[in-house]
Design a protein around this motif. Structure first.
Motif, PDB file in Angstrom:
ATOM      1  N   LEU A 108       4.847   0.032   1.017  1.00  0.00           N
ATOM      2  CA  LEU A 108       3.440  -0.278   0.759  1.00  0.00           C
ATOM      3  C   LEU A 108       3.181  -0.654  -0.697  1.00  0.00           C
ATOM      4  O   LEU A 108       2.175  -1.301  -1.007  1.00  0.00           O
ATOM      5  N   GLU A 109       4.080  -0.267  -1.600  1.00  0.00           N
ATOM      6  CA  GLU A 109       3.922  -0.650  -3.006  1.00  0.00           C
ATOM      7  C   GLU A 109       4.091  -2.155  -3.191  1.00  0.00           C
ATOM      8  O   GLU A 109       3.634  -2.718  -4.192  1.00  0.00           O
TER       9      GLU A 109
ATOM     10  N   GLY B 278      11.249  -4.928   0.891  1.00  0.00           N
ATOM     11  CA  GLY B 278      10.117  -4.756  -0.011  1.00  0.00           C
ATOM     12  C   GLY B 278      10.357  -5.390  -1.366  1.00  0.00           C
ATOM     13  O   GLY B 278       9.430  -5.909  -1.998  1.00  0.00           O
ATOM     14  N   ASN B 279      11.595  -5.384  -1.826  1.00  0.00           N
ATOM     15  CA  ASN B 279      11.930  -5.981  -3.118  1.00  0.00           C
ATOM     16  C   ASN B 279      12.184  -7.476  -3.021  1.00  0.00           C
ATOM     17  O   ASN B 279      11.828  -8.239  -3.924  1.00  0.00           O
ATOM     18  N   ASP B 280      12.797  -7.924  -1.920  1.00  0.00           N
ATOM     19  CA  ASP B 280      13.268  -9.311  -1.820  1.00  0.00           C
ATOM     20  C   ASP B 280      12.228 -10.271  -1.246  1.00  0.00           C
ATOM     21  O   ASP B 280      12.096 -11.397  -1.725  1.00  0.00           O
TER      22      ASP B 280
ATOM     23  N   ASP C 251      -2.275  -3.392   3.230  1.00  0.00           N
ATOM     24  CA  ASP C 251      -2.328  -2.038   2.671  1.00  0.00           C
ATOM     25  C   ASP C 251      -2.088  -0.981   3.741  1.00  0.00           C
ATOM     26  O   ASP C 251      -2.500   0.167   3.593  1.00  0.00           O
ATOM     27  N   PHE C 252      -1.416  -1.374   4.810  1.00  0.00           N
ATOM     28  CA  PHE C 252      -1.076  -0.415   5.856  1.00  0.00           C
ATOM     29  C   PHE C 252       0.193  -0.878   6.560  1.00  0.00           C
ATOM     30  O   PHE C 252       0.582  -2.045   6.498  1.00  0.00           O
ATOM     31  N   ILE C 253       0.837   0.052   7.228  1.00  0.00           N
ATOM     32  CA  ILE C 253       1.977  -0.227   8.114  1.00  0.00           C
ATOM     33  C   ILE C 253       1.461  -0.178   9.539  1.00  0.00           C
ATOM     34  O   ILE C 253       0.671   0.706   9.896  1.00  0.00           O
TER      35      ILE C 253
ATOM     36  N   VAL D 272       0.971   8.471   5.734  1.00  0.00           N
ATOM     37  CA  VAL D 272       1.189   7.066   5.406  1.00  0.00           C
ATOM     38  C   VAL D 272      -0.027   6.269   5.879  1.00  0.00           C
ATOM     39  O   VAL D 272      -0.593   6.553   6.940  1.00  0.00           O
ATOM     40  N   ARG D 273      -0.471   5.302   5.077  1.00  0.00           N
ATOM     41  CA  ARG D 273      -1.581   4.446   5.493  1.00  0.00           C
ATOM     42  C   ARG D 273      -1.102   3.557   6.629  1.00  0.00           C
ATOM     43  O   ARG D 273      -0.129   2.807   6.467  1.00  0.00           O
TER      44      ARG D 273
END
Length: 374
Positions: free
Chosen positions: A252-253, A210-212, A258-260, A292-293
């Motif tokens: 999701l951030e 999510g960060n990379d 906007d969903f998994i 969770v979305r």
């Protein structure tokens, strides 16, 4: 003399390589375009590169795809390739054509260490991680061979899913540069929404991704509670459902969607009852156990003898989907593709080892059994 395969680099890596040769970054960009956009492997054909650079490259670098052991084409147009990655190991990639897209399923490891009960690759065991070059070589070969076959001037592969052999997030250091090459406008120019990493739930690596390099995320869920998932997906014993879904919410951030996507393999009498669907609703709906979305992708199980499992009947799959849908959860039932060539979900690596041994014998004869292009 040992030379470097330039498929091992994303653009930043290739720029650093060119810098070591005394070249500026714009030369790396030109080279990257030739390799990935045009599928070139002959430095002499790269006409806008300075002749001095081409000569340097001939002495220290090459662009080389994986040897193709075999190719099979399904009655539905799905294509499966078996690639030799050396030392008796082989990996498979699958191209799935549809009216509005062309999806390539790529492997990240030779074998898999996760050992999910319903996955034939896991029953093969784990051999090793693939390098960045071995991951991206699957896309490089598939894209440019399909272009020639289809006489296409534009991109054939619009979507990439890291859902082949292996757990991508257990090969993180090789995965991320490969993803960056896929996304780079000077490479394949794929949208982050159209590149999907599928994981069985390696929680710390979900956070790092999510960060990379956030792309679409699919999670192999397959059960609504920890005892059942412990049995089906052994990794759950280390990262149980609550931790996994909390990681999904953190992802999701950063995610481009906007969903998994939760993948759920439908197993007869194991996880396919209405009460299982109701439990999933209580797990993922807002205000539920975690919430969770998400959307669900229900996957028909493709049986193999060692699993001891059977495919859920279609009427039960549809009933399960209706329970989720009635609760407002977007749910699709995946259409099985390529099962006549063992290219459907969970079938990869069916008899890879036997075919790899055959490939080694044929390599000595310098022949590869690949079907001629149409």
């Amino acid at each position: 003399m040992t030379t470097t395969n330039l498929l091992e680099f994303d653009l930043d890596g290739l720029a650093a390589f060119c810098e070591r040769l005394g070249e500026k970054r714009f030369r790396a960009t030109q080279l990257f375009r030739w390799i990935h956009q045009r599928g070139a492997s002959d430095f002499d054909a790269m006409s806008d590169l300075a002749k001095s650079l081409r000569e340097k490259l001939k002495g220290c670098a090459h662009v080389r795809a994986l040897p193709v052991v075999s190719e099979h084409v399904s009655s539905d147009g799905t294509v499966k390739w078996l690639f030799d990655v050396g030392d008796g190991n082989a990996v498979e990639s699958v191209f799935i054509p549809e009216d509005d897209r062309g999806t390539l399923c790529i492997s990240s490891q030779a074998g898999c260490a996760v050992g999910c009960r319903f996955c034939s690759t896991g029953h093969q065991g784990f051999s090793r991680n693939l390098t960045t070059g071995e991951i991206i070589a699957q896309l490089w070969f598939a894209e440019h061979s399909l272009r020639k076959r289809l006489r296409a001037d534009e991109r054939v592969i619009s979507n990439v899913v890291m859902m082949g052999m292996g757990e991508p997030l257990q090969n993180y250091s090789a995965l991320v540069p490969a993803l960056k090459a896929m996304l780079d406008d000077h490479g394949y120019g794929l949208s982050r929404r159209r590149v999907t990493v599928s994981t069985s739930g390696v929680v710390p690596m979900i956070d790092r991704l999510g960060n990379d390099c956030p792309v679409a995320l699919a999670v192999s869920l397959h059960a609504p509670n920890d005892p059942l998932r412990d049995n089906l997906v052994p990794l759950n014993r280390k990262y149980p459902l609550a931790e996994l879904l909390e990681a999904c919410n953190r992802y999701l951030e950063h995610a481009p969607r906007d969903f998994i996507t939760f993948e759920y393999c439908m197993l007869d009498g194991v996880n396919d009852q209405p009460e299982h669907a109701e439990e999933l609703i209580r797990l993922v709906k807002p205000g539920g156990r975690v919430g969770v979305r998400c959307k669900f992708n229900l996957i028909p199980f493709n049986p193999f003898p060692a699993s001891g499992l059977l495919r859920s009947p279609q009427n039960r799959v549809l009933a399960f989907a209706k329970v989720l849908g009635d609760a407002g959860i977007v749910t699709t039932v995946r259409k099985t593709r390529g099962d006549d060539i063992d290219a459907a979900c969970g079938q990869l690596a069916g008899d890879v080892k036997d075919r790899t041994r055959a490939a080694e014998r044929m390599a000595k004869q310098r022949t590869i059994p690949i079907k001629p292009e149409a």
